[in-house]
Design a protein around this motif. Structure first.
Motif, PDB file in Angstrom:
ATOM      1  N   SER A  49       0.677  -1.154  -0.049  1.00  0.00           N
ATOM      2  CA  SER A  49      -0.080  -0.164   0.041  1.00  0.00           C
ATOM      3  C   SER A  49       0.798   1.264   0.011  1.00  0.00           C
ATOM      4  O   SER A  49       1.885   1.215   0.313  1.00  0.00           O
ATOM      5  N   ALA A  50       0.163   2.403  -0.312  1.00  0.00           N
ATOM      6  CA  ALA A  50       0.949   3.801  -0.377  1.00  0.00           C
ATOM      7  C   ALA A  50       0.105   4.696  -0.261  1.00  0.00           C
ATOM      8  O   ALA A  50      -1.345   4.745  -0.516  1.00  0.00           O
ATOM      9  N   ILE A  51       0.577   5.870   0.249  1.00  0.00           N
ATOM     10  CA  ILE A  51      -0.174   6.999   0.527  1.00  0.00           C
ATOM     11  C   ILE A  51       0.464   8.048   0.451  1.00  0.00           C
ATOM     12  O   ILE A  51       1.490   8.513   0.311  1.00  0.00           O
ATOM     13  N   SER A  52      -0.355   9.248  -0.586  1.00  0.00           N
ATOM     14  CA  SER A  52       0.391  10.486  -0.924  1.00  0.00           C
ATOM     15  C   SER A  52       0.708  11.399   0.560  1.00  0.00           C
ATOM     16  O   SER A  52       0.378  11.058   1.474  1.00  0.00           O
ATOM     17  N   GLY A  53       1.539  12.314   0.401  1.00  0.00           N
ATOM     18  CA  GLY A  53       2.096  13.116   1.330  1.00  0.00           C
ATOM     19  C   GLY A  53       1.022  13.767   1.957  1.00  0.00           C
ATOM     20  O   GLY A  53       0.937  14.130   3.355  1.00  0.00           O
ATOM     21  N   SER A  54       0.017  14.407   1.435  1.00  0.00           N
ATOM     22  CA  SER A  54      -1.294  14.733   1.939  1.00  0.00           C
ATOM     23  C   SER A  54      -2.289  14.016   2.880  1.00  0.00           C
ATOM     24  O   SER A  54      -3.035  14.158   3.403  1.00  0.00           O
ATOM     25  N   GLY A  55      -1.961  12.648   2.319  1.00  0.00           N
ATOM     26  CA  GLY A  55      -3.042  11.542   2.776  1.00  0.00           C
ATOM     27  C   GLY A  55      -4.317  11.533   1.865  1.00  0.00           C
ATOM     28  O   GLY A  55      -5.014  10.435   2.115  1.00  0.00           O
ATOM     29  N   ARG A  56      -4.354  12.370   1.004  1.00  0.00           N
ATOM     30  CA  ARG A  56      -5.766  12.425   0.058  1.00  0.00           C
ATOM     31  C   ARG A  56      -5.851  11.194  -1.029  1.00  0.00           C
ATOM     32  O   ARG A  56      -6.733  10.601  -1.199  1.00  0.00           O
ATOM     33  N   SER A  57      -4.460  10.583  -1.368  1.00  0.00           N
ATOM     34  CA  SER A  57      -4.513   9.481  -2.132  1.00  0.00           C
ATOM     35  C   SER A  57      -3.786   8.280  -1.766  1.00  0.00           C
ATOM     36  O   SER A  57      -2.716   8.371  -1.101  1.00  0.00           O
ATOM     37  N   THR A  58      -4.711   7.109  -1.864  1.00  0.00           N
ATOM     38  CA  THR A  58      -4.134   5.772  -1.433  1.00  0.00           C
ATOM     39  C   THR A  58      -4.260   4.903  -2.351  1.00  0.00           C
ATOM     40  O   THR A  58      -4.926   4.915  -3.312  1.00  0.00           O
ATOM     41  N   TYR A  59      -3.473   3.850  -1.958  1.00  0.00           N
ATOM     42  CA  TYR A  59      -3.452   2.728  -3.258  1.00  0.00           C
ATOM     43  C   TYR A  59      -3.004   1.467  -2.429  1.00  0.00           C
ATOM     44  O   TYR A  59      -2.518   1.349  -1.422  1.00  0.00           O
ATOM     45  N   ILE A 102       5.873   9.508  -5.719  1.00  0.00           N
ATOM     46  CA  ILE A 102       5.464   8.343  -6.567  1.00  0.00           C
ATOM     47  C   ILE A 102       4.746   8.663  -7.363  1.00  0.00           C
ATOM     48  O   ILE A 102       3.801   9.489  -7.392  1.00  0.00           O
ATOM     49  N   THR A 103       4.709   7.560  -8.383  1.00  0.00           N
ATOM     50  CA  THR A 103       3.743   7.548  -9.530  1.00  0.00           C
ATOM     51  C   THR A 103       2.863   6.354  -9.789  1.00  0.00           C
ATOM     52  O   THR A 103       3.724   5.295  -9.161  1.00  0.00           O
ATOM     53  N   ILE A 104       1.839   6.032 -10.196  1.00  0.00           N
ATOM     54  CA  ILE A 104       1.113   4.897 -10.460  1.00  0.00           C
ATOM     55  C   ILE A 104       1.830   3.861 -10.980  1.00  0.00           C
ATOM     56  O   ILE A 104       1.885   2.731 -10.439  1.00  0.00           O
ATOM     57  N   PRO A 105       2.368   4.185 -12.085  1.00  0.00           N
ATOM     58  CA  PRO A 105       3.161   3.244 -12.737  1.00  0.00           C
ATOM     59  C   PRO A 105       4.415   2.417 -11.937  1.00  0.00           C
ATOM     60  O   PRO A 105       4.859   1.267 -12.176  1.00  0.00           O
ATOM     61  N   THR A 106       5.089   3.391 -11.187  1.00  0.00           N
ATOM     62  CA  THR A 106       6.225   2.747 -10.355  1.00  0.00           C
ATOM     63  C   THR A 106       6.041   2.654  -8.800  1.00  0.00           C
ATOM     64  O   THR A 106       7.208   2.173  -8.323  1.00  0.00           O
ATOM     65  N   MET A 107       5.077   2.995  -8.407  1.00  0.00           N
ATOM     66  CA  MET A 107       4.734   2.779  -7.015  1.00  0.00           C
ATOM     67  C   MET A 107       5.178   1.630  -6.423  1.00  0.00           C
ATOM     68  O   MET A 107       5.461   1.146  -5.216  1.00  0.00           O
ATOM     69  N   ARG A 108       4.930   0.243  -7.065  1.00  0.00           N
ATOM     70  CA  ARG A 108       5.191  -0.927  -6.943  1.00  0.00           C
ATOM     71  C   ARG A 108       6.504  -1.365  -6.829  1.00  0.00           C
ATOM     72  O   ARG A 108       6.867  -2.661  -6.351  1.00  0.00           O
TER      73      ARG A 108
END
Length: 126
Positions: A49-59, A102-108
């Protein structure tokens, strides 16, 4: 220097829950995306899992979607991973990590992250 310290791992029965925490220091926490990876014996480290700095986006990885929830408290420099409905296949060492971006293609990809914690063991028994 940057330190990431995980806590909250342990032994739990299948169907149970755990909450992992990762306390960060030495960085401007809100400017960093945060992630959780795990590594089981004999397997490669995998994205959870990952989360953006603001917390608004999670994956989430498909294998944990709907069971795990990532969150962060920027006032406490801490990121959390709430793990519900745990399964034996969730057994692994869980690592906290940070990335300036992080970017969606590379976050993993583990190599996209800058700093890593020492890991915390999660064991799920039948």
């Amino acid at each position: 220097q940057v330190q990431l310290v995980e806590s909250g791992g342990g032994l739990v029965q299948a169907g149970g829950f755990l909450r992992l925490s990762c306390a960060a220091s030495g960085l401007t926490f809100s400017r960093y995306a945060m992630g959780w990876f795990r590594q089981a014996p004999g397997k490669e480290r995998e994205f959870v899992s990952a989360i953006s700095g603001s917390g608004r986006s999670t994956y989430y990885a498909d294998s944990v979607k709907g069971r795990f929830t990532i969150s962060r408290d920027n006032a406490k420099n801490t990121v959390y991973l709430q793990m519900n409905s745990l399964k034996p296949e969730d057994t692994a060492v869980y690592y906290c990590t940070s990335a300036r971006q992080i970017t969606i293609p590379t976050m993993r990809i583990p190599g996209e992250y800058d700093y890593w914690g020492q890991g915390t063991q999660v064991t799920v028994s039948l």
